[in-house]
Structure formats: structure tokens, C-alpha cells
Scaffold this motif. Structure first.
Motif, PDB file in Angstrom:
ATOM      1  N   GLU A   1       7.859  12.391   2.649  1.00 23.18           N
ATOM      2  CA  GLU A   1       7.244  13.865   2.314  1.00 23.18           C
ATOM      3  C   GLU A   1       6.256  13.501   1.408  1.00 23.18           C
ATOM      4  N   GLY A   2       4.656  13.837   1.490  1.00 23.45           N
ATOM      5  CA  GLY A   2       4.183  13.886   0.817  1.00 23.45           C
ATOM      6  C   GLY A   2       2.675  14.090   1.073  1.00 23.45           C
TER       7      GLY A   2
ATOM      8  N   MET B   1       0.705  -1.165  -0.068  1.00 21.38           N
ATOM      9  CA  MET B   1      -0.039  -0.245   0.152  1.00 21.38           C
ATOM     10  C   MET B   1       0.589   1.383   0.476  1.00 21.38           C
ATOM     11  N   VAL B   2       1.882   1.281   0.901  1.00 21.77           N
ATOM     12  CA  VAL B   2       2.935   2.582   0.392  1.00 21.77           C
ATOM     13  C   VAL B   2       2.926   2.333  -0.354  1.00 21.77           C
TER      14      VAL B   2
ATOM     15  N   ASN C   1       3.143   1.523  11.876  1.00 26.85           N
ATOM     16  CA  ASN C   1       2.994   1.233  13.408  1.00 26.85           C
ATOM     17  C   ASN C   1       2.750  -0.630  12.973  1.00 26.85           C
ATOM     18  N   THR C   2       2.099  -0.546  12.022  1.00 26.33           N
ATOM     19  CA  THR C   2       2.454  -2.332  12.006  1.00 26.33           C
ATOM     20  C   THR C   2       3.905  -3.265  11.957  1.00 26.33           C
ATOM     21  N   LEU C   3       4.366  -2.405  11.474  1.00 19.97           N
ATOM     22  CA  LEU C   3       6.414  -3.375  11.700  1.00 19.97           C
ATOM     23  C   LEU C   3       6.290  -2.872  12.789  1.00 19.97           C
TER      24      LEU C   3
ATOM     25  N   ARG D   1      -0.846   5.434   4.721  1.00 17.25           N
ATOM     26  CA  ARG D   1      -0.332   4.609   4.071  1.00 17.25           C
ATOM     27  C   ARG D   1       1.209   3.861   4.844  1.00 17.25           C
ATOM     28  N   TYR D   2       1.775   5.712   5.231  1.00 17.39           N
ATOM     29  CA  TYR D   2       3.124   4.759   5.448  1.00 17.39           C
ATOM     30  C   TYR D   2       2.853   4.617   7.001  1.00 17.39           C
TER      31      TYR D   2
END
Length: 125
Positions: A37-38, A21-22, A51-53, A45-46
Motif C-alpha cells: 500500500e502506498g 523502478m518499484v 503485469n510485466t511478470l 510502478r508496482y
């Protein structure tokens, strides 16, 4: 511990999906590596991926210790609940970051239950 192994693979697959997704958002919103940055659509998504990691060790260590101390089925059930919680978290965060709480709570409770299950298994041996 076949069930715990399957759930481990599911948790890693969930993490790989958040990574995809990222990558997809990076291409869609033209965020060139190594930039982090975006637009908000990329950033959420980042954050879900990171956070999942960050939460994977909080799942994997208690799940495997629970599998050895209490049993494969209990550990796999807790791990599966964590996966469901993280999926709910991700989908909610993608829609509206303020609504990520229920998914986070499900995964948090699952990890805590795995730690309690480990302790119960060790004490009752």
C-alpha cells in the motif's frame, strides 16, 4: 538461436528495470516491505512490474517455440516487438495509467504473432 537468446536477455532486463523502478519508488515514498500500500506513484510502478511478470510466460514460451518451428529471426523480431510494447506500456502507465493501451496492444499482438508463427512453422515443416 542467438537472436532469440539476446531478446530473452532483453526481456529479462526490461523486467529487472521495472523491479528497480518499484524499489526506487518504495524508498522514495517510504513504503516499507512487505507493505504493498502506498501513494499512486508507488502503486503504478508496482502494477507495471507485476503485469510485466505476468506477461513474461506469454512471451517466452511462444517466442522459443517459434524459434524452433519458424526460425531464430522471426522469433527474435516478435520478441523485440514485445519488448518495445512493454517499454511503451510502462512509460505511458507511469505518466497516466489510462494511456497504457497502445503499449499493451503492441505486446499482445507480438505474442499472438509468435503463436501464429509457431503454428505456421509446424504446419509447413
Amino acid at each position: 538461436m542467438p537472436l532469440t537468446t539476446w531478446v530473452t536477455l532483453a526481456a529479462i532486463a526490461l523486467y529487472l528495470w521495472t523491479s528497480y523502478m518499484v524499489a526506487f519508488a518504495r524508498a522514495r515514498y517510504k513504503v516499507k516491505a512487505p507493505s504493498m500500500e502506498g501513494p499512486p506513484e508507488f502503486l503504478v510502478r508496482y502494477r507495471v512490474q507485476m503485469n510485466t511478470l505476468e506477461q513474461l510466460p506469454v512471451l517466452l514460451a511462444p517466442m522459443w517455440t517459434c524459434a524452433f518451428a519458424l526460425g531464430d529471426r522471426w522469433a527474435a523480431a516478435g520478441g523485440l516487438a514485445w519488448c518495445v510494447g512493454r517499454l511503451v506500456y510502462a512509460l505511458a502507465y507511469y505518466r497516466d495509467p489510462a494511456k497504457r493501451g497502445p503499449g499493451f496492444s503492441i505486446a499482445f499482438v507480438a505474442s499472438a504473432a509468435l503463436m501464429v508463427g509457431t503454428a505456421v512453422g509446424l504446419v509447413t515443416r
